[in-house]
Design a protein around this motif. Structure first.
Motif, PDB file in Angstrom:
ATOM      1  N   PRO A  25       0.750  -1.091   0.027  1.00  0.00           N
ATOM      2  CA  PRO A  25       0.066   0.148  -0.182  1.00  0.00           C
ATOM      3  C   PRO A  25       0.989   1.053   0.019  1.00  0.00           C
ATOM      4  CG  PRO A  25      -0.089  -0.914   2.217  1.00  0.00           C
ATOM      5  CD  PRO A  25       0.816  -2.076   1.097  1.00  0.00           C
ATOM      6  N   ASP A  26       0.273   2.318  -0.443  1.00  0.00           N
ATOM      7  CA  ASP A  26       0.940   3.822  -0.694  1.00  0.00           C
ATOM      8  C   ASP A  26       1.100   4.133   1.051  1.00  0.00           C
ATOM      9  OD1 ASP A  26       1.306   3.254  -3.289  1.00  0.00           O
ATOM     10  OD2 ASP A  26      -0.444   4.328  -3.903  1.00  0.00           O
ATOM     11  N   LEU A  27       1.960   4.932   1.109  1.00  0.00           N
ATOM     12  CA  LEU A  27       2.015   5.991   2.395  1.00  0.00           C
ATOM     13  C   LEU A  27       2.096   7.197   1.995  1.00  0.00           C
ATOM     14  CD1 LEU A  27       5.363   4.403   3.916  1.00  0.00           C
ATOM     15  CD2 LEU A  27       3.007   3.684   4.437  1.00  0.00           C
ATOM     16  N   VAL A  28       1.432   8.202   2.835  1.00  0.00           N
ATOM     17  CA  VAL A  28       1.390   9.302   2.789  1.00  0.00           C
ATOM     18  C   VAL A  28       2.678  10.123   3.017  1.00  0.00           C
ATOM     19  CG1 VAL A  28       0.269  11.545   4.104  1.00  0.00           C
ATOM     20  CG2 VAL A  28      -0.960   9.503   3.551  1.00  0.00           C
ATOM     21  N   GLU A  29       3.089  11.158   2.389  1.00  0.00           N
ATOM     22  CA  GLU A  29       4.376  11.700   2.482  1.00  0.00           C
ATOM     23  C   GLU A  29       4.585  12.208   3.670  1.00  0.00           C
ATOM     24  OE1 GLU A  29       7.081  15.493   0.550  1.00  0.00           O
ATOM     25  OE2 GLU A  29       4.893  14.893  -0.258  1.00  0.00           O
TER      26      GLU A  29
ATOM     27  N   MET B 126       1.221  -3.827  11.104  1.00  0.00           N
ATOM     28  CA  MET B 126       2.369  -2.734  11.344  1.00  0.00           C
ATOM     29  C   MET B 126       1.869  -1.380  11.291  1.00  0.00           C
ATOM     30  SD  MET B 126       4.782  -4.162   8.309  1.00  0.00           S
ATOM     31  CE  MET B 126       3.768  -3.310   6.881  1.00  0.00           C
ATOM     32  N   VAL B 127       2.428  -0.601  12.089  1.00  0.00           N
ATOM     33  CA  VAL B 127       2.134   0.667  12.633  1.00  0.00           C
ATOM     34  C   VAL B 127       3.069   1.717  12.319  1.00  0.00           C
ATOM     35  CG1 VAL B 127       0.959  -0.207  14.753  1.00  0.00           C
ATOM     36  CG2 VAL B 127       3.236   0.313  15.001  1.00  0.00           C
ATOM     37  N   THR B 128       2.181   2.941  12.288  1.00  0.00           N
ATOM     38  CA  THR B 128       3.326   4.213  11.644  1.00  0.00           C
ATOM     39  C   THR B 128       3.216   5.222  12.443  1.00  0.00           C
ATOM     40  OG1 THR B 128       1.355   5.098  10.432  1.00  0.00           O
ATOM     41  CG2 THR B 128       2.452   3.292   9.221  1.00  0.00           C
ATOM     42  N   GLY B 129       3.940   6.366  12.038  1.00  0.00           N
ATOM     43  CA  GLY B 129       4.039   7.605  12.671  1.00  0.00           C
ATOM     44  C   GLY B 129       4.552   8.673  11.682  1.00  0.00           C
ATOM     45  N   GLY B 130       4.907  10.093  12.415  1.00  0.00           N
ATOM     46  CA  GLY B 130       5.153  11.024  11.453  1.00  0.00           C
ATOM     47  C   GLY B 130       3.741  11.640  10.996  1.00  0.00           C
ATOM     48  N   ALA B 131       3.654  11.874   9.731  1.00  0.00           N
ATOM     49  CA  ALA B 131       2.591  12.598   9.135  1.00  0.00           C
ATOM     50  C   ALA B 131       1.217  11.892   9.420  1.00  0.00           C
ATOM     51  CB  ALA B 131       2.888  12.588   7.601  1.00  0.00           C
TER      52      ALA B 131
ATOM     53  N   GLY C 242       3.073   9.818  16.669  1.00  0.00           N
ATOM     54  CA  GLY C 242       2.503   8.763  16.078  1.00  0.00           C
ATOM     55  C   GLY C 242       2.547   7.412  17.034  1.00  0.00           C
ATOM     56  N   ILE C 243       2.419   6.427  16.263  1.00  0.00           N
ATOM     57  CA  ILE C 243       2.464   4.995  17.029  1.00  0.00           C
ATOM     58  C   ILE C 243       3.931   4.508  17.132  1.00  0.00           C
ATOM     59  CG2 ILE C 243       1.431   2.800  17.120  1.00  0.00           C
ATOM     60  CD1 ILE C 243      -0.888   3.875  15.104  1.00  0.00           C
ATOM     61  N   TYR C 244       4.360   4.117  18.442  1.00  0.00           N
ATOM     62  CA  TYR C 244       5.767   3.675  18.334  1.00  0.00           C
ATOM     63  C   TYR C 244       5.553   1.832  18.737  1.00  0.00           C
ATOM     64  CZ  TYR C 244       8.039   8.098  18.697  1.00  0.00           C
ATOM     65  OH  TYR C 244       8.407   9.539  18.515  1.00  0.00           O
ATOM     66  N   ALA C 245       4.402   1.297  19.061  1.00  0.00           N
ATOM     67  CA  ALA C 245       4.393  -0.007  19.374  1.00  0.00           C
ATOM     68  C   ALA C 245       2.981  -0.424  19.470  1.00  0.00           C
ATOM     69  CB  ALA C 245       4.982  -0.277  20.737  1.00  0.00           C
ATOM     70  N   VAL C 246       2.863  -1.686  18.930  1.00  0.00           N
ATOM     71  CA  VAL C 246       1.739  -2.576  18.735  1.00  0.00           C
ATOM     72  C   VAL C 246       1.713  -3.891  19.612  1.00  0.00           C
ATOM     73  CG1 VAL C 246       2.348  -3.374  16.450  1.00  0.00           C
ATOM     74  CG2 VAL C 246      -0.232  -3.268  17.288  1.00  0.00           C
ATOM     75  N   ASP C 247       0.579  -4.215  20.175  1.00  0.00           N
ATOM     76  CA  ASP C 247       0.419  -5.712  20.581  1.00  0.00           C
ATOM     77  C   ASP C 247      -0.687  -6.172  20.525  1.00  0.00           C
ATOM     78  OD1 ASP C 247       1.581  -8.080  21.349  1.00  0.00           O
ATOM     79  OD2 ASP C 247       1.183  -7.443  23.667  1.00  0.00           O
ATOM     80  N   PHE C 248      -1.062  -7.413  20.319  1.00  0.00           N
ATOM     81  CA  PHE C 248      -2.339  -7.964  20.197  1.00  0.00           C
ATOM     82  C   PHE C 248      -2.489  -9.221  21.057  1.00  0.00           C
ATOM     83  CE2 PHE C 248      -3.367  -5.289  16.480  1.00  0.00           C
ATOM     84  CZ  PHE C 248      -4.848  -5.306  16.593  1.00  0.00           C
ATOM     85  N   TYR C 249      -3.501  -9.294  21.891  1.00  0.00           N
ATOM     86  CA  TYR C 249      -3.648 -10.440  22.811  1.00  0.00           C
ATOM     87  C   TYR C 249      -4.198 -11.633  22.133  1.00  0.00           C
ATOM     88  CZ  TYR C 249      -5.880 -13.395  26.061  1.00  0.00           C
ATOM     89  OH  TYR C 249      -6.237 -14.411  27.047  1.00  0.00           O
ATOM     90  N   ASP C 250      -4.936 -11.390  20.922  1.00  0.00           N
ATOM     91  CA  ASP C 250      -5.509 -12.327  20.064  1.00  0.00           C
ATOM     92  C   ASP C 250      -5.808 -11.660  18.775  1.00  0.00           C
ATOM     93  OD1 ASP C 250      -8.094 -11.312  20.496  1.00  0.00           O
ATOM     94  OD2 ASP C 250      -8.800 -12.384  21.932  1.00  0.00           O
TER      95      ASP C 250
END
Length: 358
Positions: free
Chosen positions: A181-185, A206-211, A240-248
Motif C-alpha cells: 500500500p502507498d504511504l502518505v508523504e 504494522m504501525v506508523t508515525g510522522g505525518a 505517532g504510534i511507536y508500538a503495537v501488541d495484540f492479545y488475540d
C-alpha cells in the motif's frame, strides 16, 4: 472487553465516597488485580543502547548499537555476548531482532541494511542479507514460524521497505511497491523498540508515525493489505504510534505519543476489539505519556498491560482504563515470559524484573 465494560458501568453509579472500595470489590469478584509493584534488578551494564529484545528457548536475546548482541539465560542471568564490526572504524547498530526454534536474526538500522543469522547452539554468525542504499532504515522484524519472517523499514519510493524470507532466513527478498500500500508523504515508522510489527497466526499488523498514525493489516502474511486510521497524535516529526501488541486476533493495543513532549498523555494510547478496524482512546489525559513499547502481560486473560519508555514504567490491570506508575526508571523495550517475570532493555543496561500484584 465485557469485563472492562462491566467495571466502567459499575463505577458510573458509585458514590465518590465509596467508589475506591467498591472498585476493589468488583475487581476481586472478576479476578482483576487493582494494584501492582515491580522489583528491578540490573543484569548487564555497558555503554550501549539496546532497543531489540526477544525471548525463546529459555534465553532473552538482545541486540544494540556498536555491533553488540547476545543472550541472557532467564534462569541464571548468565550473559553470552558478541560484537559485529564491518571494519576497524565502522560500527553497526542493531534495532531489530527475532528468534525461531534454532536461530536468532538481528537486523541493522541504517545503511547498509544487514541481516545476520546466529545459530543458537554454537553461536555461529552468518550474513544472510545485505542492502546498500542511502535511504535504507529498517525498524522491526518478526517471524510467523521457523521458515517465514518479515522486516519493515522506512519508506523508499512511496511504500514501506519490506523484506521477507520463506526458507528459515537463508535468503531474503524485498517486496516491490506494486505489492504494497502507498504511504502518505512524511509517514514512516520508529525503530524504538522492535515493536512496530505484531504477528498472530497468519495475521500481521504494522504501525506508523510522522505525518500519519495508522495501522496496516494483512490476514494472509503480507500478500494483501488493509489500512486503518487511529486517533493517535500525528503530524509532527516525532509523533505517532511507536508500538503495537495484540492479545488475540481481535483485542489489540497501540501506544506512542510525541517524543518531543514526553509528558503529554493525550491521544497516545488506544485499544481495539475488532482486529484494528477501529480504535478507542485509552485513559485520555491519564496514565503514561510517550511510551516506546507496550505489551499484554501473559497469563492475565488480556486484562493486564505494561508500558515502558524513557519516562518510566506503567501498569494497568483493566485493559488500560486506569494505570499505575511502577517506576521512574526509563527503558526502551520489554519482554515477559509469564505473568510475573520479564526483562527490560534501555540505555546502558538490561534488567530483569518481577511483578507482584493484588
Amino acid at each position: 472487553m465485557k469485563n472492562l465494560l462491566f467495571i466502567v458501568t459499575a463505577l458510573a453509579v458509585l458514590s465518590c465516597k465509596d467508589s475506591e472500595n467498591k472498585l476493589d470489590e468488583v475487581a476481586h469478584e472478576l479476578s482483576i488485580a487493582t494494584h501492582a509493584t515491580i522489583e528491578i534488578s540490573t543484569v548487564l551494564t555497558d555503554s550501549i543502547s539496546v532497543r531489540a529484545l526477544d525471548y525463546d528457548n529459555g534465553n532473552y536475546w538482545y541486540a544494540g548499537n556498536k555491533g553488540n548482541y547476545g543472550s541472557i539465560n532467564a534462569a541464571t542471568g548468565t550473559p553470552a555476548r558478541g560484537v559485529i564490526k564491518l571494519n576497524e572504524d565502522e560500527e553497526v547498530e542493531f534495532r531489530s531482532i527475532a528468534t525461531t526454534s534454532n536461530y536468532t536474526y538481528i537486523l541493522t538500522a541504517g545503511n547498509p541494511a544487514l541481516v545476520y543469522k546466529i545459530t543458537q547452539k554454537d553461536g555461529a554468525v552468518e550474513l544472510v542479507y545485505s542492502e546498500v542504499e542511502e535511504r535504507v532504515f529498517y525498524d522491526s522484524m518478526k517471524f510467523w514460524n521457523d521458515e517465514e519472517g518479515i522486516a519493515m523499514g522506512d519508506p523508499m519510493g512511496g511504500c514501506f521497505s519490506i523484506i521477507k524470507t520463506y526458507d528459515g532466513g537463508k535468503t531474503w527478498g524485498k517486496l516491490p511497491c506494486t505489492e504494497l500500500p502507498d504511504l502518505v508523504e512524511g509517514e514512516a515508522a520508529y525503530a524504538a523498540s522492535n515493536s512496530n510489527i505484531k504477528i498472530i497466526g497468519d495475521d500481521v499488523w504494522m504501525v506508523t508515525g510522522g505525518a500519519m498514525a495508522r495501522v496496516f493489516y494483512s490476514n494472509d502474511r503480507g500478500s494483501t493489505w488493509s489500512i486503518y486510521n487511529t486517533p493517535i497524535i500525528a503530524g509532527g516529526e516525532m509523533t505517532g504510534i511507536y508500538a503495537v501488541d495484540f492479545y488475540d486476533k481481535n483485542l489489540g493495543v497501540i501506544i506512542g505519543g510525541d517524543w518531543n513532549n514526553k509528558e503529554e498523555n493525550k491521544y497516545n494510547k488506544a485499544i481495539t476489539s475488532n482486529g484494528g478496524k477501529s480504535w478507542n482512546l485509552l485513559s485520555n489525559g491519564n496514565g503514561p505519556g510517550y511510551s516506546s513499547d507496550i505489551s499484554f502481560i501473559p497469563g492475565t486473560n488480556g486484562m493486564e498491560l505494561i508500558a515502558v519508555g524513557t519516562p518510566g514504567i506503567w501498569w494497568s490491570g483493566d485493559q488500560g482504563n486506569t494505570w499505575k506508575k511502577l517506576s521512574d526508571q526509563g527503558f526502551y523495550t520489554v519482554q515477559m515470559i509469564d505473568d510475573k517475570n520479564g526483562y527490560l532493555a534501555g540505555n546502558n543496561r538490561i534488567s530483569s524484573f518481577t511483578l507482584q500484584r493484588k
